[in-house]
Design an enzyme around this catalytic site. Structure first.
Site, mmCIF file in Angstrom:
data_model
loop_
_atom_site.group_PDB
_atom_site.id
_atom_site.type_symbol
_atom_site.label_atom_id
_atom_site.label_comp_id
_atom_site.label_asym_id
_atom_site.label_seq_id
_atom_site.Cartn_x
_atom_site.Cartn_y
_atom_site.Cartn_z
ATOM 1 N N GLU B 283 0.737 -1.045 0.014
ATOM 2 C CA GLU B 283 0.191 0.079 0.088
ATOM 3 C C GLU B 283 0.847 1.310 -0.024
ATOM 4 O O GLU B 283 0.694 2.202 -0.734
ATOM 5 C CB GLU B 283 -0.783 -0.140 1.103
ATOM 6 C CG GLU B 283 -1.907 1.105 1.182
ATOM 7 C CD GLU B 283 -3.174 0.815 2.284
ATOM 8 O OE1 GLU B 283 -3.231 -0.217 2.626
ATOM 9 O OE2 GLU B 283 -3.680 1.758 2.409
ATOM 10 N N GLU B 286 2.387 1.907 -3.370
ATOM 11 C CA GLU B 286 1.369 2.422 -4.454
ATOM 12 C C GLU B 286 1.215 3.820 -4.202
ATOM 13 O O GLU B 286 0.973 4.474 -4.917
ATOM 14 C CB GLU B 286 -0.104 1.579 -3.894
ATOM 15 C CG GLU B 286 -1.178 1.740 -4.736
ATOM 16 C CD GLU B 286 -2.371 1.176 -4.459
ATOM 17 O OE1 GLU B 286 -2.490 0.766 -3.269
ATOM 18 O OE2 GLU B 286 -3.218 1.068 -5.106
ATOM 19 N N CYS B 303 -8.587 -1.663 3.689
ATOM 20 C CA CYS B 303 -8.848 -3.089 4.558
ATOM 21 C C CYS B 303 -9.881 -3.540 5.394
ATOM 22 O O CYS B 303 -10.411 -4.454 5.818
ATOM 23 C CB CYS B 303 -7.590 -2.979 5.649
ATOM 24 S SG CYS B 303 -6.653 -1.711 6.005
ATOM 25 N N SER B 323 -6.991 2.144 -2.131
ATOM 26 C CA SER B 323 -5.819 1.706 -2.482
ATOM 27 C C SER B 323 -6.196 0.076 -3.181
ATOM 28 O O SER B 323 -7.168 -0.684 -2.643
ATOM 29 C CB SER B 323 -5.044 0.987 -1.117
ATOM 30 O OG SER B 323 -4.046 0.180 -1.272
ATOM 31 N N LYS B 362 -16.014 -9.349 7.443
ATOM 32 C CA LYS B 362 -15.035 -10.153 6.514
ATOM 33 C C LYS B 362 -15.380 -11.497 6.210
ATOM 34 O O LYS B 362 -14.779 -12.020 5.253
ATOM 35 C CB LYS B 362 -13.803 -10.443 7.790
ATOM 36 C CG LYS B 362 -12.965 -9.445 8.273
ATOM 37 C CD LYS B 362 -11.932 -9.051 7.252
ATOM 38 C CE LYS B 362 -11.009 -7.745 7.257
ATOM 39 N NZ LYS B 362 -10.387 -7.442 6.119
ATOM 40 N N GLU B 365 -16.696 -10.176 2.793
ATOM 41 C CA GLU B 365 -15.228 -10.203 1.930
ATOM 42 C C GLU B 365 -14.584 -11.362 1.505
ATOM 43 O O GLU B 365 -14.283 -11.585 0.346
ATOM 44 C CB GLU B 365 -14.189 -9.432 2.916
ATOM 45 C CG GLU B 365 -12.912 -9.142 2.054
ATOM 46 C CD GLU B 365 -11.916 -8.479 2.903
ATOM 47 O OE1 GLU B 365 -11.613 -7.316 2.667
ATOM 48 O OE2 GLU B 365 -11.331 -9.073 3.764
ATOM 49 N N GLU B 370 -13.764 -12.162 -6.537
ATOM 50 C CA GLU B 370 -12.362 -11.901 -6.673
ATOM 51 C C GLU B 370 -11.481 -12.938 -5.945
ATOM 52 O O GLU B 370 -10.420 -12.847 -6.337
ATOM 53 C CB GLU B 370 -12.082 -10.434 -6.331
ATOM 54 C CG GLU B 370 -13.041 -9.347 -7.243
ATOM 55 C CD GLU B 370 -14.140 -9.044 -6.353
ATOM 56 O OE1 GLU B 370 -15.015 -9.771 -6.461
ATOM 57 O OE2 GLU B 370 -13.862 -7.860 -5.510
ATOM 58 N N CYS B 507 -10.863 -1.992 14.223
ATOM 59 C CA CYS B 507 -11.221 -3.182 14.372
ATOM 60 C C CYS B 507 -11.434 -3.709 15.931
ATOM 61 O O CYS B 507 -12.276 -4.694 16.235
ATOM 62 C CB CYS B 507 -10.144 -4.244 13.623
ATOM 63 S SG CYS B 507 -10.022 -3.576 12.212
#
Lengths: 171, 679
Positions: B283, B286, B303, B323, B362, B365, B370, B507
């Site tokens: 990250e 980038e 994230c 990102s 999550k 996710e 993907e 989190c």
């Protein structure tokens, strides 16, 4: 009857919603009034329109839905062009309003759990008292009161209403 | 006590308490070590005062709700009188009358506030009948299960979603005995704007909103000797799982969790902080490229899966700014299924990858297409801290007495930088530790960036990297994010880097963590402190110094943002529609030879003036006398939000449609289609 239904769908012009929102300057405080005017236009509150109103007022659709379901005056199901209100107040009840209601529903061909005819012409509701106790059992078609009803009179009334509907169709 | 102090004091159950800015009687009672029961009070939400559990008797005033009554000097408060007890018992009985009474088979059995309060009041009978009508459960999402039969209408979920996230998935609907708390139009959670964060669920005092359990799948995997089961442990859970076993919040139990998972039957246990280090490198690199080119700034962190899905639905214009680095969970999933399976010489389908997460989103996710290759997901099972605690209890492990074990090699622990990913500001600090050395070429002496720490809802910092000043913002809670984005779009604020976390505190406040306590703010503070302590205790405190990271780049990834890294550690994002629905029909073509046109009136297109287009379109059909042959409708999203306003003609989508362009499209496309149809 199909053409009637189609033309009803067409009459629900989307642009009216925007005019209403504009009129109340997109203010959340005016939500109830906005919903009232939309219902006056569409005769019920369609889901897509409520979502659209939420987007335009920048509130959640759940909030609009909460308000729309709180008040008995709002309907989320399509209502008929004519509303038949059968009085079930004390006086009408003892004078046999349940027979009147049954007759109305049967003559309109409404099935269990259905309150609006499939052609969107009639919606049947019961109300607590329309203040016409002396004429019990009574019912109202839109703004007009019909008193001392019985099964036969109900049949005549509905036949007449249906006849008028067809005449209007022909025009 | 002198007289002046006495003037600012109240009496709680005979004990004099000096007032010091307490907002309500609840807080004052806490000072007297009395925990007044409540269902609907949460210190971080607005005061609702509906559950009536916190009634206390105030001399001269009668029964008053402790949550919404501010203390006044001289007040004499009694928290346990016969009137108070009678009122509370009655309320609980009413709640139970409307509540499913199948406690023994409820997810929240022994972990339920309603159950606990009923027990403490000694309720041994409910004098009222049960609710006759059974409402259907909503199991439509990967993250949460909603059982309306257990709802007591406290409204905690309604306020959590509205006030913390400003999404407002739920509201009170209908009235009287028919009142419900539900999403718009009684839809399922998967059909509305839910981001699956579970903030509603950790505040739910009953089993009406619970985490969707994957515990059975996890047991099946660990008990199958044919499979190799690999776990990764997210940073935040290591300072919270102990809470379920009587340890204080914030106590670091990493080694104990590893030991417990090994006992349960996990073959390998790794640290998500390791892949957080990987995220830092990818990250940050980038970010440098973007800084150099001056493009796609600010860079948003990616994230947090709830934030990502929120952005996909609402900020199509920022998707390029997110990102592209995958979240630590997905990076580790990819490492497990592409690298570890080779190291261990186990075929991918025999390797089960389990992640232990603080987060309900999550679970969503891990199921994004993907991250599933040839039908095999990078992360097979996502267990929240709550589910992990259940497994430890099922295995009858005495957690407190466990000897700590280290993480497995070769991808051992993460650095301190990876560990602080679990708290708001942590990702930024971890990236800064990397960026400073990378951009200045000097060694970073003071690794702690105190300016980005703390629980304020928006934090800003400016950091000098040689000549370049970098502006960062850190935000947690989507409600605050929305305000920040509004300011940014208006040009009132500018940043180079924005860290976004959906949950309060990051989190550590995740929806899958042990349930909310009365003193939640304090719990969050201590969990945060726990993570910063874990960082301080780490030998390695910067991602770039982590030997396992160097090892992985040498053995597999080559270098940051290399082709291999791009392929395995990066991802892309999509515009998503907010609400699933049909086209609103406005003008119906009567002819069979017709053209269908839909104008998008979703938020993004609406704001760009799509309504005017709709009017113009209707005018055009009149002007050309083709009203009978052109159907016009309004739709809520064509999923091309960046290029709006959009219209769809038959199956083809046209973007960036202005009034002039509309006329041109109408004349060239629509009219020619009509001519073609006629032949």
């Amino acid at each position: 009857m199909e053409t009637k239904k189609e033309s009803l769908v067409l009459s629900r012009q989307f642009e009216k919603v925007n005019a209403i929102l504009e009129k109340y300057s997109y203010k959340v405080d005016n939500l109830i009034t906005i919903l009232q005017e939309i219902q006056a236009e569409y005769r019920y509150l369609p889901e897509e329109i409520l979502t659209y109103v939420a987007t335009a007022l920048q509130i959640s659709p759940a909030q609009v839905y909460g308000v729309a379901t709180f008040y008995a005056q709002f309907s989320l199901k399509p209502k008929g062009e004519h509303i038949i209100r059968v009085c079930d107040g004390t006086a009408c009840h003892v004078k046999g309003s349940s027979q009147v209601l049954k007759a109305v529903r049967e003559n309109l061909g409404l099935r269990e759990g259905e309150n609006t005819t499939s052609d969107l012409l009639f919606t049947v509701e019961t109300v607590a008292c329309i203040g016409a106790c002396a004429l019990a059992p009574a019912l109202m078609v839109d703004e007009e009161v019909y008193g001392q009803m019985d099964e036969e009179k109900v049949q005549q009334l509905i036949d007449r209403l249906l006849g008028e509907g067809e005449k209007a169709d022909a025009v | 006590m002198n007289e002046k102090m006495a003037q600012k004091a109240v009496v709680v159950d005979g004990q004099e308490i000096v007032l010091n800015g307490e907002k309500n009687i609840l807080e004052v009672a806490k000072k007297a070590n009395i925990e007044i029961p409540t269902f609907c009070y949460h210190s971080d939400l607005s005061v609702y005062g509906a559950c009536r559990m916190c009634l206390v008797e105030v001399e001269g005033r009668g029964l008053m709700p402790a949550c919404s009554t501010p203390p006044e000097p001289g007040m004499v408060i009694k928290t346990t009188t016969s009137r108070v007890l009678q009122a509370r018992r009655m309320m609980v009985e009413f709640y139970l009358a409307n509540h499913e009474r199948d406690c023994t088979v409820c997810e929240r059995n022994l972990n339920c506030r309603l159950q606990a309060i009923a027990a403490s009041l000694g309720i041994d009978e409910v004098r009222f009948g049960e609710r006759k009508e059974k409402l259907p459960k909503d199991t439509s999402t990967f993250s949460l299960v909603r059982d309306p039969n257990r709802c007591i209408l406290c409204g905690d979920c309604v306020r959590a979603c509205k006030e913390i996230e400003n999404i407002g998935v739920y509201d009170f609907t209908h009235r009287g005995s028919q009142t419900k708390v539900e999403p718009a139009f009684g839809k399922k959670l998967s059909e509305v704007e839910c981001v699956y964060c579970g903030q509603c669920s950790i505040r739910c005092p009953t089993g009406a909103l619970v985490v969707k359990s994957e515990v059975d799948n996890a047991w099946r995997a660990v008990l199958d000797s044919d499979l190799m089961v690999v776990a990764q442990i997210a940073p935040a859970v290591r300072v919270a799982i102990g809470e379920a076993f009587g340890l204080p919040p914030g106590e670091i139990t990493t080694g104990k969790i590893v030991a417990a998972l090994k006992k349960i039957g996990f073959d390998r246990v790794y640290d998500t902080a390791f892949s957080a280090d990987l995220t830092v490198v990818e990250e940050a690199e980038e970010f440098f490229r973007r800084l150099q080119k001056g493009e796609r700034l600010p860079q948003f962190t990616s994230c947090c899966p709830s934030w990502v899905i929120y952005a996909e639905r609402n900020y199509p214009f920022y998707l390029e700014n997110l990102s592209s680095a995958r979240s630590p969970q997905q990076m580790f999933g990819s490492v497990i299924k592409n690298f570890i399976c080779q190291v261990e010489n186990v075929p991918r389908e025999k390797l089960v990858s389990v992640s232990i997460m603080p987060c309900t989103a999550k679970k969503f996710e891990a199921r994004r297409p993907e991250f599933i290759h040839d039908g095999i997901p990078d992360v097979d099972i996502v267990l929240t801290a709550q589910e992990t605690i259940r497994m430890i209890k099922t295995a009858n492990i005495d957690f407190r007495e466990l000897e700590p074990l280290p993480f497995d090699v070769p991808l051992g622990a993460g650095s301190g930088a990876g560990v602080i990913f679990g708290v708001t500001g942590g990702v930024t600090e971890a990236v800064l530790r990397y960026a400073y050395e990378r951009l200045t070429g000097q060694e970073l002496q003071e690794v702690e960036f105190k300016g980005v720490r703390g629980m304020e809802s928006v934090k800003e910092a400016e950091i000098n990297f040689g000549e370049r000043r970098v502006k960062v913002a850190i935000v947690h809670g989507l409600a605050m994010l929305q305000r920040l984005v509004q300011d940014m779009r208006r040009g009132e604020r500018y940043y180079d880097f924005v860290e976004v976390m959906n949950c309060p505190g990051g989190c550590i406040g995740g929806g899958g963590m042990p349930l909310e306590y009365p003193d939640y703010q304090e719990v969050l503070r201590r969990r945060a402190e726990g993570l910063y302590n874990a960082d301080r205790l780490s030998v390695v405190r910067k991602a770039q110094d982590n030997p396992s990271i160097k090892f992985l780049y040498e053995k597999w990834l080559q270098e940051a943002n290399s082709e291999v890294a791009e392929h395995h550690l990066h991802t892309h994002y999509y515009s998503r529609r907010r609400i699933s629905d049909e086209v609103i029909r406005i003008q119906e073509a009567k002819s069979a030879q017709k053209v269908d046109i839909a104008v998008c009136v979703g938020t993004s297109c609406y704001l760009k003036g799509s309504y005017d287009l709709l009017q113009e379109l209707l005018e055009l059909t009149k002007e050309y006398g083709v009203e009978d042959r052109v159907s016009v409708g309004a739709t809520f999203c064509l999923e091309h939000c960046t290029e709006g306003p959009n219209i769809r003609i038959n199956e083809e989508v046209f973007s960036g449609v202005s009034k002039d362009k509309l006329r041109q499209i109408f004349e060239e496309v629509v009219l020619s289609k009509l001519v073609a149809e006629a032949h």
